[in-house]
Structure formats: C-alpha cells, structure tokens
Write a protein that holds these residues in place. Structure first.
Motif, PDB file in Angstrom:
ATOM      1  N   TYR A 250      48.786  31.896  50.018  1.00 17.41           N
ATOM      2  CA  TYR A 250      49.261  31.745  51.612  1.00 17.41           C
ATOM      3  C   TYR A 250      48.535  31.384  52.144  1.00 17.41           C
ATOM      4  O   TYR A 250      46.848  30.824  52.164  1.00 17.41           O
ATOM      5  N   PRO A 251      47.980  29.653  52.846  1.00 14.96           N
ATOM      6  CA  PRO A 251      47.089  29.144  52.875  1.00 14.96           C
ATOM      7  C   PRO A 251      46.164  30.551  54.167  1.00 14.96           C
ATOM      8  O   PRO A 251      46.963  30.677  54.899  1.00 14.96           O
ATOM      9  N   GLY A 252      44.547  29.978  54.094  1.00 15.91           N
ATOM     10  CA  GLY A 252      43.693  30.931  54.344  1.00 15.91           C
ATOM     11  C   GLY A 252      44.106  32.297  54.430  1.00 15.91           C
ATOM     12  O   GLY A 252      43.089  33.114  55.084  1.00 15.91           O
ATOM     13  N   VAL A 253      44.324  32.554  53.295  1.00 14.51           N
ATOM     14  CA  VAL A 253      44.628  33.870  52.796  1.00 14.51           C
ATOM     15  C   VAL A 253      42.497  33.712  51.551  1.00 14.51           C
ATOM     16  O   VAL A 253      41.694  33.055  51.689  1.00 14.51           O
ATOM     17  N   PRO A 254      41.824  35.637  51.701  1.00 15.76           N
ATOM     18  CA  PRO A 254      40.545  35.282  50.869  1.00 15.76           C
ATOM     19  C   PRO A 254      40.664  34.475  50.055  1.00 15.76           C
ATOM     20  O   PRO A 254      41.055  34.939  49.294  1.00 15.76           O
ATOM     21  N   LEU A 255      39.900  34.525  49.854  1.00 15.94           N
ATOM     22  CA  LEU A 255      38.606  33.018  48.319  1.00 15.94           C
ATOM     23  C   LEU A 255      38.189  34.358  47.689  1.00 15.94           C
ATOM     24  O   LEU A 255      36.899  34.507  47.648  1.00 15.94           O
ATOM     25  N   LEU A 256      38.532  34.938  45.997  1.00 13.31           N
ATOM     26  CA  LEU A 256      37.724  35.906  45.520  1.00 13.31           C
ATOM     27  C   LEU A 256      37.675  35.811  44.206  1.00 13.31           C
ATOM     28  O   LEU A 256      38.729  35.026  43.446  1.00 13.31           O
ATOM     29  N   GLU A 257      36.239  35.821  43.367  1.00  8.77           N
ATOM     30  CA  GLU A 257      35.778  35.640  42.395  1.00  8.77           C
ATOM     31  C   GLU A 257      35.745  37.356  41.898  1.00  8.77           C
ATOM     32  O   GLU A 257      34.288  37.777  41.550  1.00  8.77           O
ATOM     33  N   LEU A 258      36.639  37.840  41.083  1.00  2.00           N
ATOM     34  CA  LEU A 258      36.640  38.637  40.516  1.00  2.00           C
ATOM     35  C   LEU A 258      35.356  38.828  39.009  1.00  2.00           C
ATOM     36  O   LEU A 258      35.456  37.903  38.773  1.00  2.00           O
ATOM     37  N   LYS A 259      34.356  39.677  39.416  1.00  4.62           N
ATOM     38  CA  LYS A 259      33.390  39.946  38.244  1.00  4.62           C
ATOM     39  C   LYS A 259      33.235  41.519  38.432  1.00  4.62           C
ATOM     40  O   LYS A 259      33.140  42.067  38.656  1.00  4.62           O
ATOM     41  N   THR A 260      33.273  41.582  36.756  1.00  3.08           N
ATOM     42  CA  THR A 260      33.425  43.607  35.766  1.00  3.08           C
ATOM     43  C   THR A 260      32.520  44.021  35.539  1.00  3.08           C
ATOM     44  O   THR A 260      31.435  42.997  35.050  1.00  3.08           O
ATOM     45  N   ILE A 261      32.072  44.988  36.811  1.00  2.00           N
ATOM     46  CA  ILE A 261      31.193  45.750  35.980  1.00  2.00           C
ATOM     47  C   ILE A 261      31.614  47.190  34.760  1.00  2.00           C
ATOM     48  O   ILE A 261      32.307  47.780  34.881  1.00  2.00           O
ATOM     49  N   GLY A 262      30.309  46.903  33.970  1.00  5.51           N
ATOM     50  CA  GLY A 262      30.758  47.824  33.258  1.00  5.51           C
ATOM     51  C   GLY A 262      29.165  49.060  32.834  1.00  5.51           C
ATOM     52  O   GLY A 262      29.138  49.096  34.312  1.00  5.51           O
ATOM     53  N   SER A 263      29.187  49.202  32.111  1.00  5.85           N
ATOM     54  CA  SER A 263      27.934  50.223  31.496  1.00  5.85           C
ATOM     55  C   SER A 263      26.365  49.517  31.808  1.00  5.85           C
ATOM     56  O   SER A 263      25.687  49.940  31.894  1.00  5.85           O
ATOM     57  N   GLU A 264      25.871  47.822  32.382  1.00  4.10           N
ATOM     58  CA  GLU A 264      25.529  47.696  31.094  1.00  4.10           C
ATOM     59  C   GLU A 264      24.782  47.136  32.634  1.00  4.10           C
ATOM     60  O   GLU A 264      26.059  46.271  33.623  1.00  4.10           O
ATOM     61  N   SER A 265      23.461  46.785  33.047  1.00  4.44           N
ATOM     62  CA  SER A 265      22.913  46.283  34.093  1.00  4.44           C
ATOM     63  C   SER A 265      23.449  44.572  34.199  1.00  4.44           C
ATOM     64  O   SER A 265      23.697  43.929  33.396  1.00  4.44           O
TER      65      SER A 265
END
Length: 253
Positions: free
Chosen positions: A122-137
C-alpha cells in the motif's frame, strides 16, 4: 562516539498507567522513562538500537534529522513497536531503511508489520531493507558492531559491543564465553529492572555483581521499572562507578 539514551524504562514505561506509587507520582524528570532505546552517533553515522512504542516521540525530542540504520536486540513489542515511524526517514532520505536483525527477529517484524513486506505494498508503508545479524561482527558505515548472545529467560537476545562501549538490555543470564566479548569495555550499559527477583531480567544486585566482575571504568543501568525506586535515592546506594541512566542522558565513548 556519542550515545544518547532515548528511553530507559521497562515495557510499561514510567510512570505506569493508573499507578499512584511514589515513583510514578514523582516530579523529578529523571523518574519519567520511555521504553528503552539508544541513539549512536559516530563518524557521520546515526544509528538507533531498538524502536519501541515511543520511537516517534524520541526522534522528535532529540531532533534527529538523519537515521542511517536500525539495529534490533530482540522481537518483544516494547523494542519493535515504533518501527512504522521510520517512514519519515524514508521520505526525507529517499531510500529504504536498513534493518539489522537476527532471523528470529525478522520473522517477528514480518508478523507485526506484515503490510511492509507484502508483495503488493500500500502506498506510504515503511520501506525496509532487512540485513541478517549472525554471530560475526558487522559494519554500518565505519561503525563496527560485535554481537553478544545473552539470555532473556529462554529467549536469545543480542547485546552489542561498539569499540569500548557495550549495550545489554533484557537479560538475566550471560554465558562465560560471551562475557569474554564484553570484558575490556570501558563503558557498559545493562538492564536492572527492580530489586526483587524476576524471571527474565537482572535485579539491581545481580546487575551490580555482574558489573563488578566485568570491571568497566563506568557503567549505567537501564530498562528500569517503577519498582526499583526513585532515581536519586537508588543512585545514592550504588558503587561509585555505576549510575542509573535517564532519558536524554548523553555520554561520550
């Protein structure tokens, strides 16, 4: 690096709705606590750890004009509920917001904010770019995060070390191997919910005991309940190197 405490309260905040205890009725601004979150500013990077229900209010209070990323510790509602309001930064910065989270937290975000991940948005929803956290820095710009695994009863939660600063929220147990990642930090922030035992949070005494073991130069307590007591009175009881954080507190790391 500059760290601002956006909120230092537990899931209900302080004052608690319909409570007439001395803490909730206190006129001291340091006894008024929004849900726990911090703002990190370093090398032209602006990063928030957790977006609780008060995220919008916190961004307005601190006059945050730029946000480069959000990092999540875990998926409980008092740490994610304000994510929708990153829309303002989407609009201003004209790009998706990078969201750093474990696989489990990402699943929680997809449940709570399903409309942001729909195939047809739907127009206006938050635009999110998921990036995965694992055990590494991992790095956000020039800022390096070292993930630390802590336990919130049986729920895994991520704490983070950034240079000589470590932030721990919603924990009641840390394995010895993970403590090694914290040791050497000059500043440690850790949750201390109240004085009485709790199933999933450090008590005041438990937090103090752990901080003495980890031995930072300075430590701050966060994720505070109204049951801990008044800010000024409890602060007087603490070892010299420990203070209770308060909303709006800024520290240089």
């Amino acid at each position: 690096m500059k760290v601002t405490f956006l909120g230092t309260g537990t899931s209900q905040g302080v004052p608690v709705i319909a409570c007439d205890c001395d803490v909730c009725l206190s006129e001291n601004e340091k006894d008024k606590r929004l849900r726990s979150s911090i703002l990190i500013e370093e090398k032209n990077q602006t990063i928030v750890i957790d977006t609780g229900p008060d995220f919008r209010q916190q961004m307005l209070r601190e006059n945050v004009q730029q946000l480069d990323a959000v990092v999540f510790t875990h998926e409980h509602k008092d740490h994610i509920a304000g994510l929708d309001d990153v829309r303002a930064f989407n609009f201003k910065q004209k790009k998706d917001m990078p969201i750093y989270a474990t696989d489990e937290v990402q699943e929680g975000l997809k449940r709570e904010f399903f409309y942001a991940f729909a195939d047809k948005k739907y127009p206006g929803v938050p635009l999110l770019e998921l990036k995965t956290i694992g055990s590494e820095s991992f790095r956000i710009g020039n800022v390096e995060f070292i993930p630390i695994d802590v336990w919130h009863y049986k729920m895994p939660v991520k704490a983070f070390r950034i240079n000589n600063f470590t932030y721990i929220t919603d924990a009641n147990r840390i394995e010895e191997s993970e403590k090694e990642k914290i040791k050497g930090s000059e500043i440690i922030v850790i949750n201390a919910l109240r004085k009485e035992p709790h199933i999933s949070h450090f008590t005041l005494d438990e937090a103090i005991e752990l901080l003495k073991e980890l031995n930072p130069k300075k430590a701050y307590l966060t994720h505070i309940s109204h049951l801990l007591g008044k800010h000024e009175l409890v602060n007087q009881e603490l070892p010299e190197f420990i203070e209770i954080a308060y909303d709006g507190l800024i520290i240089d790391c």
